[in-house]
Design an enzyme around this catalytic site. Structure first.
Site, PDB file in Angstrom:
ATOM      1  N   GLU A 181     -14.504  -7.394  10.490  1.00  0.00           N
ATOM      2  CA  GLU A 181     -13.691  -8.912  12.077  1.00  0.00           C
ATOM      3  C   GLU A 181     -15.159  -9.903  12.104  1.00  0.00           C
ATOM      4  OE1 GLU A 181     -11.185  -8.508  12.482  1.00  0.00           O
ATOM      5  OE2 GLU A 181     -10.440  -7.516  12.237  1.00  0.00           O
ATOM      6  N   SER A 202      21.771   5.603 -13.826  1.00  0.00           N
ATOM      7  CA  SER A 202      22.860   5.135 -14.002  1.00  0.00           C
ATOM      8  C   SER A 202      23.477   3.880 -12.939  1.00  0.00           C
ATOM      9  CB  SER A 202      24.307   5.905 -14.620  1.00  0.00           C
ATOM     10  OG  SER A 202      23.687   6.111 -16.142  1.00  0.00           O
TER      11      SER A 202
END
Length: 697
Positions: free
Chosen positions: A94, A365
């Site tokens: 950080e 399908s």
């Protein structure tokens, strides 16, 4: 002329002196401002912390479906009682200059400003740990320059009044780690059931990466993302010299025994839906997660609580409790794109991973309706026929062969029309159609419908071998239900802040992408999936669930060795269901393959029980014509049973089946080929020419 030039030359020093004086004056004013800010920071005590307010989430009926209760999981621990691994990891990833700067890292700020200028945004903040702590105390997370100035001034006050250890301690005890956990002690208990003091290097590096995006990197919901973020943290630690390469490698490979996410279960309606809403709030709308947790937001969503309960009920009823099967369901309003229900797994307490929004699986399908829509655009009709039989296709310049097969190796061994091929899900017909059109055509059609997955124009795409997400597939079906209009998925209607100011407001977004007549023809053929009276060479794929509903529905199933899908719609409700295993193991389709269909059929029937049984509205340019299934010509009583099929006006047959009967009576069979081989004028030659071209090496 020389005199004029000389005078101009004498004027330049005066202008330069003026500019210098102005610069000096600006510098003096700036210095006074800095001194004033520093003096104020020294003289003023830190202001009181903002009073937290709950964020409330509303369903479509304005009922409260969730509430963020001011961060219930809170603990305060001294810096000395936090694992050194966690402290080092947080600083490394950080703010690696934390101990050197006075609250601001100019290098990071300049770098972030350069990115913002280049992208015309304020996405990069360049904030130090001190600035982030200041932001946590202010609870003001909008990315405006005014807020940045406030944050900078507050950071200066923190640096003036507190030692670095106090600032770091405050930061680690207030930062948000996701799932309601504020501070490192709450996070350690939530994810690992341990204390902050006892976190290992592997655990600490994972937790240190979460504040960047608590929902995006959640190890419960997105373990792969969390691990990638952990590796980045460990790399940062190695670069700053706090761990060795060997320690980094060991931590990356160390097993992480996460706690089960059952403690996250609460009284929220539709927890998977709400998790996705929070993800959108943070990532799409760039609202800070801490503001969501404590900022008093009002989030108005599209969720229908009753439909949500119905969806969850059928998941509980149909998926065996002792099975490791998982599933997903998405229900949408075809007209608006509103997401009305979402199930991301069979049990949120066991797994928070949202399969509805994030799992990419092969749809099988279920992609065929898009293929046949593209075929209609190319001149096919519902009666266009191909032969259903074992087939091999030669593909590409290397002479490779592709040999798809029908389910159970059942074939007509005869010509079948498109409407029958869709109803029984004939794979040979689909691949022949796909190769005839050119594989790029289906890719283009799917992209138009909103499928954003990376699709390749390969022969097997016709059989759905490439992955899509349930939310995407369900959304892509909407044009078939609403006259060809694409509706963007909408989960959030509006977000307001604690004062009632509108932060986000979404209206339905629809676009006409498909032809209304052709989409209706496809929809009419999709109704045949449930027509058990169809005289086909094998059962229609929806025969096992056709008895579970009593209204007009259109749909298509899909299956692979690892997946089972069912998607479809009524005029007012669309839904898609996926069932399978997270580890991609093969399914037992004899026992498990019908679950997706049963969930879908029963959800649709119950979800629409209070609605009128409306059929799909037919466009004006559609004609519904009785057809003789044997010849594919206009029906007559003399020919026997008939089937009514929807056609675009002008594409329906013109000859009667009685003419064919007369011809057969008056001539030898050899003189008259099977009528099923007939194509619309010019179509047969066109189709076979294309097939030959695609099958050639």
């Amino acid at each position: 002329m020389n005199t004029a030039v000389s005078r101009s030359g004498r004027q330049r020093p005066g202008i330069i002196r003026l500019l210098i004086r102005l610069m000096l004056l600006a510098g003096i004013i700036g210095m006074i401002g800095i001194l004033a800010a520093a003096g104020s920071a020294y003289l003023l005590q830190p202001p009181p912390i903002h009073v937290d307010q709950s964020t409330v989430v509303y369903g479509a009926d304005q009922s409260v479906i969730g509430e963020h209760h001011n961060g219930k999981q809170r603990y305060w621990v001294n810096l000395e009682d936090i694992s050194p691994h966690l402290v080092q990891a947080s600083v490394a990833v950080e703010d690696d200059e934390f101990y050197e700067h006075n609250g601001f890292d100019l290098t990071r700020i300049v770098s972030a400003a350069a990115v913002n200028i280049r992208t015309f945004s304020k996405a990069q903040g360049g904030s130090t740990i001190t600035q982030q702590y200041a932001r946590n105390l202010f609870l003001s997370h909008d990315k405006t320059w005014a807020r940045k100035l406030e944050e900078a001034f507050y950071a200066l006050r923190l640096e003036t009044h507190y030692e670095k250890k106090d600032i770091l301690e405050g930061y680690l005890n207030t930062i948000y780690f996701g799932h309601g956990a504020y501070g490192i002690e709450a996070a350690a208990r939530l994810y690992f059931d341990t204390s902050a003091e006892d976190l290992s290097l592997a655990q600490a590096s994972l937790l240190a990466g979460l504040p960047k995006g608590p929902s995006y990197y959640s190890p419960f919901s997105h373990p792969d993302r969390a691990h990638e973020r952990q590796k980045l943290v460990l790399s940062a630690m190695e670069q700053t010299g706090v761990i060795t390469a060997e320690e980094k490698e060991n931590a990356e490979n160390a097993p992480l025994s996460l706690e089960p996410p059952g403690q996250l279960s609460d009284d929220r309606v539709g927890p998977y839906f709400q998790d996705h809403v929070q993800s959108l709030v943070e990532q799409k709308y760039d609202i800070d997660p801490k503001l969501v947790e404590q900022g008093g937001l009002r989030i108005h969503t599209t969720l229908d609580p009753e439909l949500q309960k119905t969806a969850e009920k059928w998941f509980r009823n149909e998926i065996p409790k002792d099975s490791e099967l998982q599933g997903a369901l998405v229900a949408m309003d075809p007209e608006t794109g509103n997401v009305l229900a979402m199930v991301g797994g069979k049990n949120y307490e066991e797994s928070t991973f949202n399969r509805a929004a994030d799992a990419a699986r092969a749809p099988g399908s279920a992609l065929k309706p898009f293929l046949y829509y593209a075929a209609l655009e190319d001149g096919f009709t519902p009666l266009t026929s191909f032969r259903s039989e074992p087939s091999e296709f030669t593909v590409g310049s290397q002479g490779r062969t592709y040999a798809p097969g029908n389910y159970g190796e059942i074939y007509a061994n005869d010509f079948i029309p498109m409407y029958e091929a869709l109803a029984v899900s004939d794979n040979i017909y689909a691949v022949k159609t796909h190769m005839s059109l050119g594989p790029e055509t289906l890719v283009s059609t799917l992209k138009e419908a909103g499928i954003t997955s990376d699709l390749s124009p390969i022969p097997s795409l016709a059989l759905g071998t490439q992955n899509v997400k349930p939310l995407q597939l369900t959304s892509a079906y909407l044009p078939f239900a609403n006259g060809g209009k694409k509706a963007e998925p909408r989960l959030i209607k509006k977000i307001t802040d604690a004062e009632g100011n509108v932060l986000v407001e979404n209206e339905p977004e629809t676009t006409q992408i498909f032809d209304p007549q052709k989409t209706y023809v496809v929809t009419d053929m999709m109704k045949g999936v449930f027509d058990v009276s169809m005289d086909a060479y094998t059962s229609v794929t929806g025969h096992s669930v056709a008895h579970l509903f009593n209204r007009p529905l259109a749909g298509k199933s899909g299956s692979t060795n690892h997946d089972s899908w069912m998607a479809g719609f009524s005029p007012g409700l669309a839904a898609g269901v996926w069932i399978g295993y997270d580890d991609n193991r093969k399914m037992n389709h004899a026992e498990e393959g019908q679950i997706s269909k049963r969930i879908w059929a029963q959800f649709m029937e119950e979800g629409l029980e209070d609605e009128l049984k409306m059929d799909f509205p037919s466009p004006e340019e559609i004609v519904k014509t009785p057809i003789d299934p044997e010849t594919g010509l206009l029906a007559s009583e003399e020919c026997g049973t008939s089937r009514t099929i929807a056609f675009e006006k002008g594409t329906e047959p013109q000859r009667s089946c009685t003419e064919e009967l007369e011809n057969r009576q008056n001539a030898n069979p050899e003189d008259h080929p099977n009528e099923k081989e007939e194509q619309p004028p010019g179509q047969q030659e066109k189709l076979w020419d294309r097939l030959k071209r695609w099958m050639q090496p």
